[in-house]
Design a protein around this motif. Structure first.
Motif, PDB file in Angstrom:
ATOM      1  N   TYR A 175       0.818  -1.221   0.000  1.00 33.14           N
ATOM      2  CA  TYR A 175       0.000   0.000   0.000  1.00 33.14           C
ATOM      3  C   TYR A 175       0.851   1.271   0.000  1.00 33.14           C
ATOM      4  O   TYR A 175       0.655   2.147  -0.853  1.00 33.14           O
ATOM      5  CB  TYR A 175      -0.962  -0.027   1.187  1.00 33.14           C
ATOM      6  CG  TYR A 175      -1.755   1.234   1.390  1.00 33.14           C
ATOM      7  CD1 TYR A 175      -2.987   1.428   0.763  1.00 33.14           C
ATOM      8  CD2 TYR A 175      -1.287   2.248   2.232  1.00 33.14           C
ATOM      9  CE1 TYR A 175      -3.721   2.591   0.969  1.00 33.14           C
ATOM     10  CE2 TYR A 175      -2.015   3.411   2.436  1.00 33.14           C
ATOM     11  CZ  TYR A 175      -3.233   3.580   1.806  1.00 33.14           C
ATOM     12  OH  TYR A 175      -3.953   4.737   2.001  1.00 33.14           O
ATOM     13  N   PRO A 176       1.814   1.428   0.926  1.00 36.00           N
ATOM     14  CA  PRO A 176       2.564   2.688   0.922  1.00 36.00           C
ATOM     15  C   PRO A 176       3.396   2.904  -0.331  1.00 36.00           C
ATOM     16  O   PRO A 176       3.542   4.043  -0.792  1.00 36.00           O
ATOM     17  CB  PRO A 176       3.446   2.593   2.177  1.00 36.00           C
ATOM     18  CG  PRO A 176       3.488   1.155   2.515  1.00 36.00           C
ATOM     19  CD  PRO A 176       2.187   0.577   2.063  1.00 36.00           C
ATOM     20  N   ALA A 177       3.941   1.845  -0.912  1.00 38.14           N
ATOM     21  CA  ALA A 177       4.744   2.013  -2.121  1.00 38.14           C
ATOM     22  C   ALA A 177       3.898   2.544  -3.273  1.00 38.14           C
ATOM     23  O   ALA A 177       4.298   3.471  -3.995  1.00 38.14           O
ATOM     24  CB  ALA A 177       5.392   0.683  -2.506  1.00 38.14           C
ATOM     25  N   LEU A 178       2.727   1.965  -3.453  1.00 39.16           N
ATOM     26  CA  LEU A 178       1.858   2.408  -4.540  1.00 39.16           C
ATOM     27  C   LEU A 178       1.282   3.794  -4.281  1.00 39.16           C
ATOM     28  O   LEU A 178       1.225   4.641  -5.192  1.00 39.16           O
ATOM     29  CB  LEU A 178       0.716   1.406  -4.735  1.00 39.16           C
ATOM     30  CG  LEU A 178       1.110   0.025  -5.273  1.00 39.16           C
ATOM     31  CD1 LEU A 178      -0.117  -0.869  -5.358  1.00 39.16           C
ATOM     32  CD2 LEU A 178       1.771   0.134  -6.646  1.00 39.16           C
ATOM     33  N   VAL A 179       0.862   4.046  -3.066  1.00 39.94           N
ATOM     34  CA  VAL A 179       0.258   5.346  -2.754  1.00 39.94           C
ATOM     35  C   VAL A 179       1.292   6.465  -2.863  1.00 39.94           C
ATOM     36  O   VAL A 179       1.007   7.545  -3.407  1.00 39.94           O
ATOM     37  CB  VAL A 179      -0.382   5.312  -1.346  1.00 39.94           C
ATOM     38  CG1 VAL A 179      -0.805   6.714  -0.904  1.00 39.94           C
ATOM     39  CG2 VAL A 179      -1.587   4.378  -1.347  1.00 39.94           C
ATOM     40  N   ARG A 180       2.486   6.222  -2.368  1.00 35.68           N
ATOM     41  CA  ARG A 180       3.541   7.236  -2.435  1.00 35.68           C
ATOM     42  C   ARG A 180       3.814   7.636  -3.889  1.00 35.68           C
ATOM     43  O   ARG A 180       4.032   8.812  -4.198  1.00 35.68           O
ATOM     44  CB  ARG A 180       4.807   6.702  -1.786  1.00 35.68           C
ATOM     45  CG  ARG A 180       5.893   7.736  -1.530  1.00 35.68           C
ATOM     46  CD  ARG A 180       7.044   7.098  -0.774  1.00 35.68           C
ATOM     47  NE  ARG A 180       6.593   6.501   0.480  1.00 35.68           N
ATOM     48  CZ  ARG A 180       6.689   5.198   0.772  1.00 35.68           C
ATOM     49  NH1 ARG A 180       7.248   4.364  -0.079  1.00 35.68           N
ATOM     50  NH2 ARG A 180       6.254   4.746   1.925  1.00 35.68           N
ATOM     51  N   ALA A 181       3.774   6.650  -4.772  1.00 35.32           N
ATOM     52  CA  ALA A 181       4.092   6.918  -6.170  1.00 35.32           C
ATOM     53  C   ALA A 181       2.924   7.520  -6.944  1.00 35.32           C
ATOM     54  O   ALA A 181       3.135   8.365  -7.819  1.00 35.32           O
ATOM     55  CB  ALA A 181       4.533   5.619  -6.839  1.00 35.32           C
ATOM     56  N   ARG A 233      -1.242   9.887   5.380  1.00 41.67           N
ATOM     57  CA  ARG A 233      -2.310  10.676   5.996  1.00 41.67           C
ATOM     58  C   ARG A 233      -3.359   9.826   6.708  1.00 41.67           C
ATOM     59  O   ARG A 233      -4.245  10.388   7.364  1.00 41.67           O
ATOM     60  CB  ARG A 233      -2.999  11.546   4.937  1.00 41.67           C
ATOM     61  CG  ARG A 233      -2.100  12.603   4.318  1.00 41.67           C
ATOM     62  CD  ARG A 233      -2.880  13.482   3.380  1.00 41.67           C
ATOM     63  NE  ARG A 233      -3.947  14.203   4.080  1.00 41.67           N
ATOM     64  CZ  ARG A 233      -5.039  14.680   3.476  1.00 41.67           C
ATOM     65  NH1 ARG A 233      -5.211  14.493   2.168  1.00 41.67           N
ATOM     66  NH2 ARG A 233      -5.955  15.327   4.167  1.00 41.67           N
ATOM     67  N   PHE A 234      -3.278   8.504   6.579  1.00 38.90           N
ATOM     68  CA  PHE A 234      -4.311   7.651   7.172  1.00 38.90           C
ATOM     69  C   PHE A 234      -3.776   6.810   8.325  1.00 38.90           C
ATOM     70  O   PHE A 234      -4.319   5.748   8.633  1.00 38.90           O
ATOM     71  CB  PHE A 234      -4.955   6.786   6.083  1.00 38.90           C
ATOM     72  CG  PHE A 234      -5.792   7.593   5.128  1.00 38.90           C
ATOM     73  CD1 PHE A 234      -7.130   7.822   5.381  1.00 38.90           C
ATOM     74  CD2 PHE A 234      -5.227   8.160   3.992  1.00 38.90           C
ATOM     75  CE1 PHE A 234      -7.900   8.588   4.518  1.00 38.90           C
ATOM     76  CE2 PHE A 234      -5.984   8.924   3.123  1.00 38.90           C
ATOM     77  CZ  PHE A 234      -7.333   9.138   3.384  1.00 38.90           C
ATOM     78  N   GLY A 235      -2.732   7.303   8.970  1.00 37.86           N
ATOM     79  CA  GLY A 235      -2.226   6.669  10.169  1.00 37.86           C
ATOM     80  C   GLY A 235      -1.375   5.445   9.909  1.00 37.86           C
ATOM     81  O   GLY A 235      -1.051   5.099   8.772  1.00 37.86           O
ATOM     82  N   ARG A 236      -1.006   4.766  10.989  1.00 39.32           N
ATOM     83  CA  ARG A 236      -0.141   3.594  10.901  1.00 39.32           C
ATOM     84  C   ARG A 236      -0.902   2.356  10.442  1.00 39.32           C
ATOM     85  O   ARG A 236      -0.296   1.348  10.106  1.00 39.32           O
ATOM     86  CB  ARG A 236       0.497   3.312  12.264  1.00 39.32           C
ATOM     87  CG  ARG A 236       1.501   4.355  12.715  1.00 39.32           C
ATOM     88  CD  ARG A 236       2.129   3.999  14.052  1.00 39.32           C
ATOM     89  NE  ARG A 236       2.891   2.748  13.963  1.00 39.32           N
ATOM     90  CZ  ARG A 236       2.526   1.600  14.529  1.00 39.32           C
ATOM     91  NH1 ARG A 236       1.375   1.514  15.215  1.00 39.32           N
ATOM     92  NH2 ARG A 236       3.290   0.523  14.429  1.00 39.32           N
ATOM     93  N   ARG A 237      -2.199   2.404  10.450  1.00 47.62           N
ATOM     94  CA  ARG A 237      -3.033   1.278  10.010  1.00 47.62           C
ATOM     95  C   ARG A 237      -4.025   1.771   8.961  1.00 47.62           C
ATOM     96  O   ARG A 237      -5.229   1.765   9.164  1.00 47.62           O
ATOM     97  CB  ARG A 237      -3.782   0.654  11.196  1.00 47.62           C
ATOM     98  CG  ARG A 237      -2.879  -0.005  12.234  1.00 47.62           C
ATOM     99  CD  ARG A 237      -2.244  -1.262  11.650  1.00 47.62           C
ATOM    100  NE  ARG A 237      -1.416  -1.965  12.623  1.00 47.62           N
ATOM    101  CZ  ARG A 237      -0.121  -1.796  12.792  1.00 47.62           C
ATOM    102  NH1 ARG A 237       0.522  -0.914  12.027  1.00 47.62           N
ATOM    103  NH2 ARG A 237       0.548  -2.476  13.685  1.00 47.62           N
ATOM    104  N   LEU A 246       9.628   0.834  -9.368  1.00 46.10           N
ATOM    105  CA  LEU A 246       8.277   0.796  -9.909  1.00 46.10           C
ATOM    106  C   LEU A 246       8.317   1.070 -11.417  1.00 46.10           C
ATOM    107  O   LEU A 246       9.227   1.747 -11.917  1.00 46.10           O
ATOM    108  CB  LEU A 246       7.414   1.857  -9.225  1.00 46.10           C
ATOM    109  CG  LEU A 246       7.096   1.584  -7.757  1.00 46.10           C
ATOM    110  CD1 LEU A 246       6.586   2.837  -7.077  1.00 46.10           C
ATOM    111  CD2 LEU A 246       6.068   0.464  -7.634  1.00 46.10           C
ATOM    112  N   PRO A 247       7.349   0.560 -12.150  1.00 45.81           N
ATOM    113  CA  PRO A 247       7.326   0.793 -13.600  1.00 45.81           C
ATOM    114  C   PRO A 247       7.047   2.253 -13.916  1.00 45.81           C
ATOM    115  O   PRO A 247       6.532   2.994 -13.090  1.00 45.81           O
ATOM    116  CB  PRO A 247       6.170  -0.107 -14.079  1.00 45.81           C
ATOM    117  CG  PRO A 247       5.889  -1.038 -12.954  1.00 45.81           C
ATOM    118  CD  PRO A 247       6.254  -0.320 -11.709  1.00 45.81           C
TER     119      PRO A 247
END
Length: 270
Positions: free
Chosen positions: A129-135, A143-147, A264-265
Motif C-alpha cells: 500500500y505505501p509504495a503504490l500510494v507514495r508513487a 495521511r491515514f495513520g499507521r493502520r 516501480l514501472p
C-alpha cells in the motif's frame, strides 16, 4: 444516529463478542447489524443469538460493506471486523464518540489500532500500500495513520456506492476521500488482537483497487497498467510466502521490505 455493521465470514467463534461490543456502544436510534458474508458455519445464527439484525450477503468484504450501506438509513455507518480475539477498548464506542463529535462535512473516520507483541508483519500495510500510494497518490501518502487499511472505520454511506467487492475496499475509500478533498480523521482505538488468517489474494485485490483508481484518475496510462500489475503480483507472491510463524518474522520483514523497494514501472503519463 449510527448503524454498526459487523462484517463476518466464517467467524462463528468470535462474532458474538463483536456484536456484544456494538450493542454496548449503541445509543438511542442506533442499529446493530451483522452482515454474514457467505459463511459456511454458524456465524449467522450466533450473530442473531447475540442480538444483531442479520443480513445475508455475498462473499467479499467490499460487497458486504456495500450491502450494509444499502440497509443503513443513518448518517453514519460504523464498520467493525468480527475476528475480535481481544481489545483494550470498546472499539465501537470509541468510534461512535468520535463520529458524534465530527462536523457534518467529515466523510470518514479511520480507527487506528495497535497490535499486541510480537507485532505481526502486515505486509500490505507496510509494503504494498505505501509504495503504490507514495508513487501514485501523494496527496494520501502517510495521511491515514499507521493502520491505513484498518477495517474499523466510520463512513458516510454515500462513499460505498462504487467500492470494489473485495479486500481492496479500504484502499479505495482512503484514496477516494483524499482525492475528493473531503475532510476525514484518524483516531486511536486501542489494542486489537486478531486471528491470523492466510489470505493469499488480499495483496492482489488491494493493488488492483489502487491501480484501478490510478488509471481512472490519469495517474497511470492504460498501456502501462500490465507492468504495474506485474509489480503487484511479484510483491504479493513474496507476501504469500509468509504464514505467520513468529520465528520467521524478522527475516521475512527484511525480505519483504527489500522486495517492496524494487523499482516501480513508468506510469506512461506524459
Amino acid at each position: 444516529m449510527i448503524t454498526f455493521a459487523v462484517l463476518a465470514h466464517n467467524e462463528e467463534e468470535s462474532v458474538a463478542g463483536a456484536v456484544a461490543e456494538a450493542l454496548a456502544a449503541a445509543g438511542a436510534g442506533d442499529r446493530v447489524v451483522a452482515v454474514d458474508s457467505g459463511s459456511g458455519d454458524a456465524t449467522a445464527e450466533r450473530a442473531a443469538a447475540a442480538g444483531a439484525e442479520v443480513i445475508s450477503g455475498p462473499v467479499g468484504k467490499g460487497a458486504a460493506m456495500r450491502l450494509a450501506a444499502k440497509h443503513a438509513g443513518t448518517p453514519w455507518l460504523c464498520f467493525l471486523d468480527a475476528d475480535l480475539v481481544e481489545t483494550s477498548e470498546n472499539i465501537a464506542a470509541v468510534l461512535r464518540a468520535e463520529a458524534l463529535r465530527a462536523d457534518e462535512s467529515v466523510a470518514m473516520i479511520v480507527g487506528e489500532f495497535s497490535d499486541p507483541p510480537p507485532e505481526p508483519v502486515l505486509g500490505n500495510t507496510i509494503a504494498l500500500y505505501p509504495a503504490l500510494v507514495r508513487a501514485l497518490f501523494p496527496e494520501a501518502d502517510g495521511r491515514f495513520g499507521r493502520r491505513p487499511l484498518s477495517g474499523f472505520r466510520v463512513v458516510r454511506p454515500d462513499l460505498m456506492a462504487d467500492v470494489p467487492d473485495d479486500f481492496g475496499v479500504e484502499a479505495h475509500l482512503n484514496l477516494t476521500v483524499a482525492v475528493s478533498g473531503r475532510p476525514f480523521s484518524v483516531t486511536p482505538i486501542g489494542m486489537y488482537r486478531q486471528r491470523f488468517r492466510y489470505k493469499p489474494d488480499m495483496g492482489l485485490e488491494i493493488g488492483k483497487a489502487i491501480l484501478d483508481l490510478a488509471v481512472s484518475h490519469g495517474r497511470v496510462a492504460p498501456s502501462a497498467r500490465p507492468a504495474w500489475d506485474g509489480w503487484v503480483a511479484s510483491l504479493a507472491a513474496t507476501m504469500g510466502s509468509y504464514r505467520g510463524d513468529p520465528g520467521d518474522r524478522d527475516a521475512f520483514r527484511a525480505h519483504l521490505m527489500a522486495a517492496a523497494a524494487a523499482p516501480l514501472p513508468p506510469t506512461g503519463v506524459k
